[in-house]
Every structure is written in structure tokens, then in C-alpha cells.
Design a protein around this motif. Structure first.
Motif, short mmCIF file in Angstrom:
data_model
loop_
_atom_site.label_atom_id
_atom_site.label_comp_id
_atom_site.label_asym_id
_atom_site.label_seq_id
_atom_site.Cartn_x
_atom_site.Cartn_y
_atom_site.Cartn_z
N GLU A 208 63.30 57.56 22.11
CA GLU A 208 62.99 58.90 21.60
C GLU A 208 62.04 58.83 20.40
O GLU A 208 62.24 58.04 19.48
N SER B 107 58.92 62.28 16.31
CA SER B 107 58.20 63.56 16.31
C SER B 107 58.91 64.63 17.12
O SER B 107 58.60 65.82 16.97
N ASN B 108 59.88 64.26 17.96
CA ASN B 108 60.67 65.29 18.66
C ASN B 108 61.38 66.20 17.66
O ASN B 108 61.71 67.34 17.98
N THR B 109 61.60 65.70 16.46
CA THR B 109 62.25 66.48 15.41
C THR B 109 61.44 67.72 15.06
O THR B 109 61.99 68.71 14.55
N THR C 4 60.40 69.91 16.91
CA THR C 4 60.85 71.09 17.66
C THR C 4 61.86 71.90 16.86
O THR C 4 62.11 73.06 17.20
N TYR D 194 69.81 63.63 27.05
CA TYR D 194 70.55 63.82 25.82
C TYR D 194 72.06 63.83 26.06
O TYR D 194 72.84 63.41 25.21
#
Length: 268
Positions: free
Chosen positions: A124, A127-129, A131, A232
Motif C-alpha cells: 500500500e 499516498s493513499n492517505t 483520500t 482491506y
């Protein structure tokens, strides 16, 4: 020698470009709109128009290229093998591919290409953070269906490994599992974010189906949304377990989530 980077304006692609430039490589960056993105790259980067989803239009972009970095994105499954074929025919001698989460048609085409290749099996992305940024700014809340541990990896570390594999010998035929230095749950990440921006952030659980609906509302297909949320729900061992590949390949420790937050705190 010249390296072509596809997905050059994406979360990882821009870091790959930067790392290659830092190491003195000649870089050609593929972007749909070179004029609009000119200010995002150093002056020495050659911007070329195109998309890896239309490889039949990339013969000019591939001319003189000896190394190629490919980021597997949605829609590339059909076009990707043709991109690889054209790249090898044009004289590309070394490939790196940032996988899409499994060994699909593009990843297999790279492995069967007959030239040196390295597969970057990043877990993961930190940068998914991003969102979460909108709900944190507006409400001070993060909504997710699961409080799972994830050994998130910094995009710049993915790029650093890509650059080593592209420019240095000894990485051909390798599949590198890439993680950060610690497994963190969403509540762990929220705590780090909260300290950085000096604001309380709440965690509110949502249902599995609500998470799917939220992704579909952004234009993601139901099949892709179910895959992401399912990941997830039951993350693999490799996604939760710290791997030291970044340090072994680059010679320095993987960046922490706290470092990533320091770089992006203004967006929250």
C-alpha cells in the motif's frame, strides 16, 4: 542512454523521474499534455505526448530509449503487452514494472520480454492517505471499513528502487516486495496525522458495502471496488509484514509514515 517513464505525473512516476535526474540519467517523461505539465519537472526532462494505453502511438517516444519504467494502471491490461513488444522492438534493454497488485498480462509480458526486467511489488502506498484529506479538512473525521495493519511504503522509496534496478546491474529477473518500516493501522496513521496538524481527528467505521459504494461514486468499476475493499478486509501477509528490500537495494532505511506526513501536512 535515455529512460522513458510512463505515468510520469502520477504519485510514483514523478518520483521516478526525479530520482533518475538526480542520478544524472537522461529522462523522457510520457504525459498526455506536455505543455500543461512542463512546470512540474526539471528543465532537463524531455516531455513527450502520449499514454501507455495507446502504445501504437508511441513509436516516436520510444525512439532511442534503452530503459523503460512502466506503471500498471487501470485499463493497461489489454494495451500493456503491446507496449512491451514495441519497446523491445525499439531497442529497450531494461524494464521495470510497478505492478498492479498481482501478476497480470502486463507483468507477465515484461517477464517474457527477453530483456532484463525487475518487478516492483509495492504494497500500500502512503499516498493513499490523501483520500482522507477532504473529510479531515471539512469534518475532522476519517471513515474506513477496517482498522487493518498495513506496512505502507513511501512513493519516493518505490522510485529509488526503480532507479537502482534501471541503472545498476544485478537486479534482472527480480521481484521486489516493497514496504515501509512499520505496520500501521488507520488509527495509528490518524494519531500521527493528528499530532502533525495539531488537530483532533476521529475514526468512524463504515460498512464493507458503504466503502464499495464510495469508490464506485468516484468512477471505479464495481469489480475493482470490490477488489480494493476486499484487500482491506483480508490484507495479505506481505501487505502487513515489514520487508527490508528498500534498505537492501538502496542502502538506506525506508522512509517512515511520519516523514511522509511532514511532506504533506498542508494538504490536511
Amino acid at each position: 542512454m535515455t529512460t522513458l517513464v510512463t505515468g510520469a505525473t502520477g504519485n510514483t512516476g514523478r518520483h521516478v523521474v526525479a530520482e533518475l535526474i538526480r542520478r544524472g540519467e537522461r529522462v523522457r517523461a510520457l504525459t498526455r499534455d506536455p505543455a500543461a505539465n512542463a512546470g512540474r519537472f526539471p528543465a532537463e526532462v524531455e516531455l513527450v505526448a502520449g499514454t501507455h494505453n495507446a502504445p501504437e502511438k508511441l513509436d516516436a517516444a520510444l525512439q532511442g530509449v534503452t530503459r523503460l519504467h512502466v506503471t500498471v494502471t487501470a485499463g493497461l491490461a489489454e494495451a500493456g503487452p503491446e507496449l512491451v513488444r514495441r519497446a523491445v522492438a525499439a531497442g529497450v534493454q531494461r524494464l521495470t514494472v510497478l505492478w498492479g497488485g498481482w501478476v497480470g498480462p502486463v507483468e507477465q509480458a515484461v517477464a517474457d520480454s527477453g530483456v532484463e526486467w525487475t518487478r516492483l511489488e509495492a504494497q500500500e502506498f502512503m499516498s493513499n492517505t490523501l483520500t482522507w484529506a477532504g473529510s479531515i479538512r471539512a469534518e475532522g473525521v476519517v471513515r474506513e471499513p477496517y482498522d487493518y495493519p498495513s506496512a505502507l511504503v513511501h512513493e519516493a522509496d518505490i522510485a529509488a528502487v526503480a532507479a537502482v534496478a534501471l541503472l545498476d546491474d544485478g537486479h534482472a529477473g527480480q521481484s521486489y516486495n516493497l514496504t515501509g518500516p512499520e505496520p500501521l493501522t488507520p488509527t495509528d496513521r490518524i494519531a500521527i496525522l493528528s499530532r502533525a496538524i495539531r488537530r483532533d481527528i476521529a475514526f468512524e467505521p463504515i460498512t464493507h458495502e458503504q466503502a464499495i459504494d464510495r469508490l464506485m461514486a468516484t468512477g471505479v468499476s464495481r469489480a475493482d471496488a470490490e477488489y480494493v475493499v476486499g484487500w482491506y478486509a483480508e490484507p495479505s501477509d506481505s501487505a502487513q509484514t515489514v520487508d527490508d528490500t528498500v534498505e537492501r537495494v538502496t542502502g538506506r532505511p525506508a522512509r517512515t509514515f511520519a516523514q511522509w506526513v511532514d511532506e504533506h501536512a498542508d494538504r490536511f
